[in-house]
Design an enzyme around this catalytic site. Sequence first.
Site, PDB file in Angstrom:
ATOM      1  N   ARG A 121      57.203 -60.848 -69.099  1.00  0.00           N
ATOM      2  CA  ARG A 121      57.290 -59.899 -70.199  1.00  0.00           C
ATOM      3  C   ARG A 121      57.909 -60.621 -71.398  1.00  0.00           C
ATOM      4  O   ARG A 121      58.373 -61.743 -71.288  1.00  0.00           O
ATOM      5  CB  ARG A 121      58.096 -58.642 -69.809  1.00  0.00           C
ATOM      6  CG  ARG A 121      59.284 -58.956 -68.976  1.00  0.00           C
ATOM      7  CD  ARG A 121      60.649 -58.662 -69.504  1.00  0.00           C
ATOM      8  NE  ARG A 121      60.852 -58.624 -70.906  1.00  0.00           N
ATOM      9  CZ  ARG A 121      61.429 -59.599 -71.609  1.00  0.00           C
ATOM     10  NH1 ARG A 121      61.806 -60.731 -71.043  1.00  0.00           N
ATOM     11  NH2 ARG A 121      61.641 -59.473 -72.889  1.00  0.00           N
ATOM     12  N   GLY A 122      57.894 -59.911 -72.541  1.00  0.00           N
ATOM     13  CA  GLY A 122      58.327 -60.555 -73.778  1.00  0.00           C
ATOM     14  C   GLY A 122      57.096 -61.122 -74.454  1.00  0.00           C
ATOM     15  O   GLY A 122      56.263 -61.792 -73.816  1.00  0.00           O
ATOM     16  N   ALA A 123      56.989 -60.879 -75.763  1.00  0.00           N
ATOM     17  CA  ALA A 123      55.739 -61.169 -76.479  1.00  0.00           C
ATOM     18  C   ALA A 123      55.220 -62.593 -76.252  1.00  0.00           C
ATOM     19  O   ALA A 123      54.041 -62.794 -75.946  1.00  0.00           O
ATOM     20  CB  ALA A 123      55.942 -60.908 -77.967  1.00  0.00           C
ATOM     21  N   ARG A 127      48.544 -54.848 -71.865  1.00  0.00           N
ATOM     22  CA  ARG A 127      49.637 -54.271 -72.662  1.00  0.00           C
ATOM     23  C   ARG A 127      49.178 -54.231 -74.124  1.00  0.00           C
ATOM     24  O   ARG A 127      48.622 -55.210 -74.615  1.00  0.00           O
ATOM     25  CB  ARG A 127      50.926 -55.088 -72.512  1.00  0.00           C
ATOM     26  CG  ARG A 127      51.472 -55.034 -71.066  1.00  0.00           C
ATOM     27  CD  ARG A 127      52.906 -55.461 -70.967  1.00  0.00           C
ATOM     28  NE  ARG A 127      53.800 -54.541 -71.635  1.00  0.00           N
ATOM     29  CZ  ARG A 127      55.098 -54.806 -71.843  1.00  0.00           C
ATOM     30  NH1 ARG A 127      55.618 -55.947 -71.428  1.00  0.00           N
ATOM     31  NH2 ARG A 127      55.863 -53.932 -72.451  1.00  0.00           N
ATOM     32  N   GLN A 163      66.450 -54.845 -70.320  1.00  0.00           N
ATOM     33  CA  GLN A 163      66.209 -56.285 -70.529  1.00  0.00           C
ATOM     34  C   GLN A 163      67.442 -56.986 -71.095  1.00  0.00           C
ATOM     35  O   GLN A 163      67.647 -58.170 -70.850  1.00  0.00           O
ATOM     36  CB  GLN A 163      65.026 -56.497 -71.486  1.00  0.00           C
ATOM     37  CG  GLN A 163      63.673 -56.118 -70.924  1.00  0.00           C
ATOM     38  CD  GLN A 163      63.257 -54.725 -71.324  1.00  0.00           C
ATOM     39  OE1 GLN A 163      64.096 -53.831 -71.481  1.00  0.00           O
ATOM     40  NE2 GLN A 163      61.978 -54.492 -71.492  1.00  0.00           N
ATOM     41  N   ASP A 219      57.464 -57.907 -81.502  1.00  0.00           N
ATOM     42  CA  ASP A 219      56.245 -57.898 -80.689  1.00  0.00           C
ATOM     43  C   ASP A 219      54.994 -57.941 -81.562  1.00  0.00           C
ATOM     44  O   ASP A 219      53.971 -58.463 -81.135  1.00  0.00           O
ATOM     45  CB  ASP A 219      56.252 -56.663 -79.796  1.00  0.00           C
ATOM     46  CG  ASP A 219      57.328 -56.797 -78.737  1.00  0.00           C
ATOM     47  OD1 ASP A 219      57.049 -57.342 -77.674  1.00  0.00           O
ATOM     48  OD2 ASP A 219      58.483 -56.416 -79.021  1.00  0.00           O
ATOM     49  N   ASN A 256      59.202 -53.749 -82.416  1.00  0.00           N
ATOM     50  CA  ASN A 256      60.025 -54.420 -81.401  1.00  0.00           C
ATOM     51  C   ASN A 256      60.499 -53.358 -80.409  1.00  0.00           C
ATOM     52  O   ASN A 256      60.225 -52.166 -80.579  1.00  0.00           O
ATOM     53  CB  ASN A 256      61.205 -55.152 -82.062  1.00  0.00           C
ATOM     54  CG  ASN A 256      61.891 -56.111 -81.099  1.00  0.00           C
ATOM     55  OD1 ASN A 256      61.225 -56.932 -80.471  1.00  0.00           O
ATOM     56  ND2 ASN A 256      63.195 -56.015 -80.953  1.00  0.00           N
ATOM     57  N   LYS A 257      61.208 -53.795 -79.408  1.00  0.00           N
ATOM     58  CA  LYS A 257      61.635 -52.900 -78.327  1.00  0.00           C
ATOM     59  C   LYS A 257      62.292 -51.632 -78.864  1.00  0.00           C
ATOM     60  O   LYS A 257      63.056 -51.674 -79.828  1.00  0.00           O
ATOM     61  CB  LYS A 257      62.590 -53.672 -77.417  1.00  0.00           C
ATOM     62  CG  LYS A 257      63.089 -52.920 -76.201  1.00  0.00           C
ATOM     63  CD  LYS A 257      61.978 -52.342 -75.335  1.00  0.00           C
ATOM     64  CE  LYS A 257      60.992 -53.376 -74.834  1.00  0.00           C
ATOM     65  NZ  LYS A 257      59.833 -52.777 -74.133  1.00  0.00           N
TER      66      LYS A 257
HETATM   67  O1  MRU Z   1      58.512 -54.671 -72.845  1.00  0.00           O
HETATM   68  P1  MRU Z   1      58.911 -56.096 -72.980  1.00  0.00           P
HETATM   69  O2  MRU Z   1      60.106 -56.490 -72.193  1.00  0.00           O
HETATM   70  O3  MRU Z   1      57.763 -57.053 -72.812  1.00  0.00           O
HETATM   71  O4  MRU Z   1      59.376 -56.094 -74.482  1.00  0.00           O
HETATM   72  C1  MRU Z   1      59.099 -57.027 -75.388  1.00  0.00           C
HETATM   73  C2  MRU Z   1      60.336 -57.671 -75.752  1.00  0.00           C
HETATM   74  O5  MRU Z   1      60.831 -58.441 -74.984  1.00  0.00           O
HETATM   75  C3  MRU Z   1      60.986 -57.341 -76.973  1.00  0.00           C
HETATM   76  O6  MRU Z   1      60.605 -56.305 -77.698  1.00  0.00           O
HETATM   77  C4  MRU Z   1      61.593 -58.523 -77.635  1.00  0.00           C
HETATM   78  O7  MRU Z   1      62.681 -58.094 -78.344  1.00  0.00           O
HETATM   79  C5  MRU Z   1      60.660 -59.300 -78.539  1.00  0.00           C
HETATM   80  S1  MRU Z   1      59.481 -60.241 -77.710  1.00  0.00           S
HETATM   81  C6  MRU Z   1      60.303 -61.599 -77.031  1.00  0.00           C
END
Ligand code: MRU
Length: 338
Positions: free
Chosen positions: A51-53, A85, A184, A225, A235-236
């Site tokens: 996970r994470g962009a 996603r 996270q 993201d 973003n999250k």
């Molecule tokens: O749902 P996730 O854990 O894949 O969320 C994305 C993220 O990790 C974040 O929004 C993050 O802050 C930016 S992307 C590394």
Amino acid sequence: MKVGNKHYRTIWMEGQEVQMIDQNLLPFSFEIKSFRTSEETCKAIERMTVRGAGAIGAAAGFAMAQAFAEGKDPETARARIRSTRPTARDLFFAVDSVFEAGKISVQSAVDEAQNLAEANVDAARKIGLFGDALIKDGARILTHCNAGWLGFVDYGSALSPIYTAHLNGKKIHVYADETRPRSQGARLTAWELANEGIDHKIVADNAGAYLMSKGMIDLIIVGADRIAANGDVANKIGTFEKAIVAKHFGVPFYVAAPLSTFDTETLEGSDIIIEERSTAEVHYQTGPDANGKMHTIRVTNPGSEAINPAFDVTPAELISGIITENGIIKPGNADFQY
Ligand code: MRU
């Protein structure tokens, strides 16, 4: 980054197998999982094993390369990967790049996926160098979610400047928002920071205004993201609230992201598709008991319904700057370009 004495990337491909650190098991257990087919890699993205962009982008590129190697219909495979996603721009950027390369040969697709992963590492490292300039010795930094090396192939985006500042001998303290519902920040960011020996504390998601009102935060750095053409940032979930509070208290609010996260076709933030995830993520939490045995428990009122939007959009005017691999840019200014 190192775990123990060994250097690891978050995700990599060996032959046709995609290897990744299982992020659902961290911080309680560190395991590498192997995914042999494109479909297996898609499921790993959906289940947030990766996970994470940035890390999702690498996974999507590898999944597309696997699909070519398996002889799958490329259009069908691309659609399947794109469906995993919806919000992170890097996923679409990577899958489309590898799709184009695969029109030449399977080897071209594999090479492109590997090159994108290398570019991801290089961009994150440079974000660290540019972002370090914003961090003063003694700085207290708030971050949200995990935009560390686990959210990329290595280094991270929001945490990369923090790692660089630490390596440069600056004394810093990081406040990691827990980032419900999947935590996270409490799980992954805290694990990374502890691993790197960086002073930090986990704070509840609703502590930000209090900390800022007490002058305890000098700087906020978050990841992204997807960044729309006008500089609005997805973003999250919870990021937007932090930006509003930061504006209120005059705390600089920076976003760190590679250029692969910028989406010139999406004109403004309201056009970004926000992922709705299972409400089970809100109702249940998983963790170990005192003996290390994992349990999933309900933490909300039985019978109550929930909603679970995974991201929100911070308007460009609340953002002090975006730290990229090419330097720091200011959305909303006439010179905002990428
Ligand atoms: O749902 P996730 O854990 O894949 O969320 C994305 C993220 O990790 C974040 O929004 C993050 O802050 C930016 S992307 C590394």
